[in-house]
Design a protein around this motif. Structure first.
Motif, PDB file in Angstrom:
ATOM      1  N   VAL A   1      13.740  60.740  41.483  1.00 54.71           N
ATOM      2  CA  VAL A   1      13.321  59.551  40.735  1.00 54.71           C
ATOM      3  C   VAL A   1      13.449  59.845  39.245  1.00 54.71           C
ATOM      4  O   VAL A   1      12.835  60.785  38.733  1.00 54.71           O
ATOM      5  N   THR A   2      14.260  59.062  38.544  1.00 54.61           N
ATOM      6  CA  THR A   2      14.470  59.278  37.110  1.00 54.61           C
ATOM      7  C   THR A   2      13.280  58.812  36.285  1.00 54.61           C
ATOM      8  O   THR A   2      13.093  59.257  35.149  1.00 54.61           O
ATOM      9  N   GLY A   3      12.481  57.903  36.833  1.00 58.61           N
ATOM     10  CA  GLY A   3      11.316  57.407  36.131  1.00 58.61           C
ATOM     11  C   GLY A   3      10.882  56.054  36.660  1.00 58.61           C
ATOM     12  O   GLY A   3      11.558  55.449  37.502  1.00 58.61           O
ATOM     13  N   ILE A   4       9.719  55.597  36.192  1.00 62.93           N
ATOM     14  CA  ILE A   4       9.164  54.307  36.585  1.00 62.93           C
ATOM     15  C   ILE A   4       8.975  53.456  35.336  1.00 62.93           C
ATOM     16  O   ILE A   4       8.340  53.898  34.370  1.00 62.93           O
ATOM     17  N   ALA A   5       9.524  52.251  35.333  1.00 58.50           N
ATOM     18  CA  ALA A   5       9.409  51.343  34.193  1.00 58.50           C
ATOM     19  C   ALA A   5       8.553  50.144  34.578  1.00 58.50           C
ATOM     20  O   ALA A   5       8.673  49.618  35.688  1.00 58.50           O
ATOM     21  N   ARG A   6       7.688  49.689  33.645  1.00 58.47           N
ATOM     22  CA  ARG A   6       6.759  48.595  33.919  1.00 58.47           C
ATOM     23  C   ARG A   6       7.201  47.282  33.287  1.00 58.47           C
ATOM     24  O   ARG A   6       6.653  46.229  33.591  1.00 58.47           O
ATOM     25  N   THR A   7       8.160  47.340  32.346  1.00 57.60           N
ATOM     26  CA  THR A   7       8.629  46.141  31.659  1.00 57.60           C
ATOM     27  C   THR A   7      10.153  46.161  31.578  1.00 57.60           C
ATOM     28  O   THR A   7      10.785  47.193  31.820  1.00 57.60           O
ATOM     29  N   GLN A   8      10.714  45.015  31.185  1.00 54.90           N
ATOM     30  CA  GLN A   8      12.171  44.932  31.040  1.00 54.90           C
ATOM     31  C   GLN A   8      12.669  45.912  29.982  1.00 54.90           C
ATOM     32  O   GLN A   8      13.655  46.622  30.191  1.00 54.90           O
ATOM     33  N   ALA A   9      11.984  45.974  28.858  1.00 52.82           N
ATOM     34  CA  ALA A   9      12.412  46.868  27.776  1.00 52.82           C
ATOM     35  C   ALA A   9      12.359  48.324  28.213  1.00 52.82           C
ATOM     36  O   ALA A   9      13.281  49.106  27.940  1.00 52.82           O
ATOM     37  N   GLU A  10      11.276  48.708  28.907  1.00 53.60           N
ATOM     38  CA  GLU A  10      11.159  50.084  29.399  1.00 53.60           C
ATOM     39  C   GLU A  10      12.270  50.394  30.397  1.00 53.60           C
ATOM     40  O   GLU A  10      12.832  51.496  30.402  1.00 53.60           O
ATOM     41  N   ALA A  11      12.580  49.423  31.252  1.00 49.19           N
ATOM     42  CA  ALA A  11      13.596  49.629  32.281  1.00 49.19           C
ATOM     43  C   ALA A  11      14.967  49.864  31.669  1.00 49.19           C
ATOM     44  O   ALA A  11      15.703  50.772  32.081  1.00 49.19           O
ATOM     45  N   VAL A  12      15.316  49.055  30.678  1.00 46.01           N
ATOM     46  CA  VAL A  12      16.618  49.198  30.031  1.00 46.01           C
ATOM     47  C   VAL A  12      16.699  50.531  29.289  1.00 46.01           C
ATOM     48  O   VAL A  12      17.702  51.246  29.364  1.00 46.01           O
ATOM     49  N   ALA A  13      15.620  50.884  28.582  1.00 49.53           N
ATOM     50  CA  ALA A  13      15.605  52.152  27.845  1.00 49.53           C
ATOM     51  C   ALA A  13      15.713  53.338  28.799  1.00 49.53           C
ATOM     52  O   ALA A  13      16.452  54.299  28.539  1.00 49.53           O
ATOM     53  N   LEU A  14      14.979  53.281  29.908  1.00 48.19           N
ATOM     54  CA  LEU A  14      15.025  54.368  30.890  1.00 48.19           C
ATOM     55  C   LEU A  14      16.412  54.498  31.496  1.00 48.19           C
ATOM     56  O   LEU A  14      16.939  55.599  31.645  1.00 48.19           O
ATOM     57  N   GLY A  15      17.017  53.347  31.841  1.00 50.25           N
ATOM     58  CA  GLY A  15      18.347  53.382  32.435  1.00 50.25           C
ATOM     59  C   GLY A  15      19.382  53.961  31.496  1.00 50.25           C
ATOM     60  O   GLY A  15      20.271  54.707  31.925  1.00 50.25           O
ATOM     61  N   ARG A  16      19.271  53.640  30.228  1.00 47.55           N
ATOM     62  CA  ARG A  16      20.215  54.174  29.248  1.00 47.55           C
ATOM     63  C   ARG A  16      20.000  55.671  29.028  1.00 47.55           C
ATOM     64  O   ARG A  16      20.950  56.418  28.794  1.00 47.55           O
ATOM     65  N   ARG A  17      18.736  56.085  29.108  1.00 48.42           N
ATOM     66  CA  ARG A  17      18.413  57.496  28.864  1.00 48.42           C
ATOM     67  C   ARG A  17      18.838  58.375  30.038  1.00 48.42           C
ATOM     68  O   ARG A  17      19.377  59.462  29.862  1.00 48.42           O
ATOM     69  N   GLU A  18      18.572  57.890  31.241  1.00 41.24           N
ATOM     70  CA  GLU A  18      18.925  58.641  32.448  1.00 41.24           C
ATOM     71  C   GLU A  18      19.558  57.680  33.446  1.00 41.24           C
ATOM     72  O   GLU A  18      18.852  57.026  34.209  1.00 41.24           O
ATOM     73  N   ARG A  19      20.857  57.610  33.437  1.00 41.90           N
ATOM     74  CA  ARG A  19      21.555  56.650  34.285  1.00 41.90           C
ATOM     75  C   ARG A  19      21.307  56.950  35.766  1.00 41.90           C
ATOM     76  O   ARG A  19      21.559  58.061  36.236  1.00 41.90           O
ATOM     77  N   PRO A  20      20.821  55.958  36.516  1.00 41.03           N
ATOM     78  CA  PRO A  20      20.535  56.178  37.944  1.00 41.03           C
ATOM     79  C   PRO A  20      21.749  55.885  38.823  1.00 41.03           C
ATOM     80  O   PRO A  20      22.738  55.298  38.375  1.00 41.03           O
ATOM     81  N   ASP A  21      21.655  56.301  40.077  1.00 40.29           N
ATOM     82  CA  ASP A  21      22.642  55.937  41.089  1.00 40.29           C
ATOM     83  C   ASP A  21      22.192  54.703  41.865  1.00 40.29           C
ATOM     84  O   ASP A  21      22.997  54.048  42.520  1.00 40.29           O
ATOM     85  N   LEU A  22      20.889  54.415  41.801  1.00 36.13           N
ATOM     86  CA  LEU A  22      20.292  53.302  42.547  1.00 36.13           C
ATOM     87  C   LEU A  22      19.080  52.802  41.772  1.00 36.13           C
ATOM     88  O   LEU A  22      18.337  53.585  41.186  1.00 36.13           O
ATOM     89  N   ILE A  23      18.884  51.473  41.782  1.00 35.53           N
ATOM     90  CA  ILE A  23      17.708  50.867  41.145  1.00 35.53           C
ATOM     91  C   ILE A  23      16.896  50.126  42.199  1.00 35.53           C
ATOM     92  O   ILE A  23      17.444  49.358  42.996  1.00 35.53           O
ATOM     93  N   LEU A  24      15.573  50.356  42.205  1.00 32.44           N
ATOM     94  CA  LEU A  24      14.643  49.570  43.005  1.00 32.44           C
ATOM     95  C   LEU A  24      13.792  48.768  42.028  1.00 32.44           C
ATOM     96  O   LEU A  24      13.120  49.354  41.166  1.00 32.44           O
ATOM     97  N   ALA A  25      13.818  47.442  42.132  1.00 27.17           N
ATOM     98  CA  ALA A  25      13.200  46.614  41.096  1.00 27.17           C
ATOM     99  C   ALA A  25      12.338  45.491  41.650  1.00 27.17           C
ATOM    100  O   ALA A  25      12.700  44.835  42.631  1.00 27.17           O
ATOM    101  N   ASP A  26      11.200  45.279  40.990  1.00 30.36           N
ATOM    102  CA  ASP A  26      10.392  44.090  41.204  1.00 30.36           C
ATOM    103  C   ASP A  26      10.952  42.980  40.312  1.00 30.36           C
ATOM    104  O   ASP A  26      11.758  43.245  39.408  1.00 30.36           O
TER     105      ASP A  26
END
Length: 262
Positions: free
Chosen positions: A163-188
């Motif tokens: 797990v690269t990380g857990i994001a609680r908001t859209q901004a956090e999610a985009v920043a996390l994805g850019r910082r550590e690109r995932p192979d899969l996203i699970l999203a609410d």
């Protein structure tokens, strides 16, 4: 019966997309099922519940194609998926998805794919064994409810993924994805600051291109409207661990999903 069948159609489309790993291909098979029913009403068993009858009709069409996936060589992501599918035991993925995604009983699964209840149970077990061999990867979680996020993280890590990380908001999610690109996203869908998980995923897909995505939401109707691009993998809250395990295995297996970028 027509009205009740229409009510089950979004779930058939969800299942068909997860089965094929493709929004467009899944929808084509769902449409072909409706066309077949209109041409021959006997295809729809009126003695069964509408959902069971509809899924049984779908599988009649699915099996009639002979080689539903991989009948012609395809390049790129879909081609890789076809190669992987050709290596699996027949009916295993169907049985797994019917059980984990649509929550049919083993008896119902047997009726849908025309096997005995014990064989249906065995097919699900085989599916888990074969899917466990799929590539392991890096997973980003977009979820604002801490307990749910922790539960998802534990399921994913227990499967051997990182797990690269857990994001609680859209901004956090985009920043996390850019910082550590995932192979899969699970999203609410609905996030902590009233921002959108859909928008977060869309932004990441526009930046990175094709990437497997699984939506886990209490609002599936927002993604099953038929009026816009929809996800191939969708889990409704509250969920069972088996559903998440199955969806993650499926998504990693295909290593792609056509969602929100069409």
């Amino acid at each position: 019966m027509s009205i009740r069948i229409a009510e089950e159609l979004p779930y058939l489309r969800r299942y068909a997309r997860a089965l094929t790993g493709s929004q467009s291909t899944g929808d084509k098979y769902a449409a072909a099922t409706l066309e077949a029913i209109l041409a021959d009403r006997s295809l729809l068993d009126s003695s069964l519940s509408p959902k069971l009858a509809l899924f049984q009709a779908f599988h009649t069409v699915w099996q009639t194609t002979g080689a539903p996936i991989g009948s012609e060589p395809v390049e790129g992501i879909e081609g890789r998926a076809q190669t992987l599918l050709a290596q699996l035991t027949a009916n295993t993925r169907e049985a797994l998805l019917l059980r984990s995604l649509e929550e049919f009983s083993f008896g119902d699964i047997g009726q849908i794919i025309q096997v005995g209840e014990d064989e249906a149970r065995e097919l699900v077990a085989i599916a888990y064994q074969e899917m466990s061999k799929s590539v392991q990867g890096r997973v980003q979680i977009i979820e604002d409810e801490p307990l749910i996020a922790l539960d998802i993280r534990n399921i994913v890590t227990d499967m051997g993924h990182t797990v690269t990380g857990i994001a609680r908001t859209q901004a956090e999610a985009v920043a996390l994805g850019r910082r550590e690109r995932p192979d899969l996203i699970l999203a609410d869908i609905h996030l902590a600051d009233d921002s959108s998980g859909i928008d977060a995923v869309g932004e990441l897909l526009r930046e990175f291109g094709e990437m497997p995505v699984i939506f886990i939401t209490a609002y599936p109707e927002r993604l099953l409207t038929g009026e816009k691009p929809e996800p191939a993998f969708l889990i409704t809250k509250p969920f069972e661990q088996e559903q998440v395990r199955s969806a993650v295995s499926q998504a990693m297996f295909f290593a792609s999903t056509q969602t929100l970028n069409a």
